[in-house]
Design a protein around this motif. Structure first.
Motif, PDB file in Angstrom:
ATOM      1  N   GLN A  28       0.694  -1.048   0.234  1.00 56.08           N
ATOM      2  CA  GLN A  28      -0.024  -0.501   0.106  1.00 56.08           C
ATOM      3  C   GLN A  28       1.681   1.491   0.228  1.00 56.08           C
ATOM      4  O   GLN A  28       0.412   2.327  -0.744  1.00 56.08           O
ATOM      5  N   THR A  59      -5.722  -0.381  -7.652  1.00 50.64           N
ATOM      6  CA  THR A  59      -4.974  -0.561  -6.736  1.00 50.64           C
ATOM      7  C   THR A  59      -7.002  -0.158  -5.404  1.00 50.64           C
ATOM      8  O   THR A  59      -6.975   0.396  -5.170  1.00 50.64           O
ATOM      9  N   VAL A  61      -7.452  -0.099  -1.734  1.00 49.13           N
ATOM     10  CA  VAL A  61      -6.477   0.105  -1.233  1.00 49.13           C
ATOM     11  C   VAL A  61      -8.145   0.651  -0.450  1.00 49.13           C
ATOM     12  O   VAL A  61      -8.932   1.857  -0.905  1.00 49.13           O
ATOM     13  N   THR A  65      -6.982   3.300   4.346  1.00 58.61           N
ATOM     14  CA  THR A  65      -5.636   3.001   4.762  1.00 58.61           C
ATOM     15  C   THR A  65      -4.769   3.928   4.188  1.00 58.61           C
ATOM     16  O   THR A  65      -3.771   4.563   4.441  1.00 58.61           O
ATOM     17  N   THR A  69      -2.594   5.817   6.320  1.00 55.45           N
ATOM     18  CA  THR A  69      -0.414   6.134   5.095  1.00 55.45           C
ATOM     19  C   THR A  69      -0.234   7.406   5.301  1.00 55.45           C
ATOM     20  O   THR A  69       1.139   7.803   5.037  1.00 55.45           O
TER      21      THR A  69
END
Length: 148
Positions: A28, A59, A61, A65, A69
């Motif tokens: 990720q 992706t 994600v 997240t 992140t």
């Protein structure tokens, strides 16, 4: 954010960016890092705009997240958070001190020319406190253009 396809160079640049801050290159993190710095350009993103770019890139994600992140990237000194109002934060890959323009009509944040800003003096911090940072966000609204 650009919708161009990520290249191996983008992924390498993102991985190197993470390594430079001592962050473990999880799938990720590498994906998001490649979106943020893969082309070598600075970015101003919201968690929502980065999430949308990740979704467009295929992706999976989650938004949670992305938020976590971005916080980790800020904690590691890779990005800075710029709060425009109490409820809207942008994340900037350019980490030096510099002012920003906030375009109210499009809700976008861009860099403002640092050389044109002059702050000659700051007030003293109250006893027992120190100034941690000074954020300059210049709010802009478009004017109507009228022929003379």
């Amino acid at each position: 954010m650009s919708d161009r396809r990520q290249t191996q160079d983008d992924i390498t640049r993102g991985t190197d960016w993470l390594a430079g801050a001592g962050l473990r290159p999880t799938r990720q993190r590498v994906t998001l890092a490649a979106l943020l710095v893969g082309d070598g350009e600075n970015r101003h993103v919201t968690a929502e705009s980065l999430h949308a770019a990740a979704q467009r890139s295929g992706t999976g994600v989650s938004l949670a997240t992305v938020y976590n992140t971005l916080r980790a990237f800020c904690d590691a000194g890779l990005m800075q958070e710029v709060t425009v109002d109490g409820s809207k934060s942008y994340f900037d890959t350019r980490t030096d001190d510099h002012p920003h323009f906030y375009w109210e009509d499009t809700a976008t944040l861009t860099d403002a020319p640092s050389g044109e800003l002059q702050i000659t003096r700051l007030p003293r911090a109250p006893e027992g406190a120190e100034i941690a940072s000074v954020d300059v966000v210049i709010r802009l609204r478009r004017t109507s253009s009228r022929p003379d």
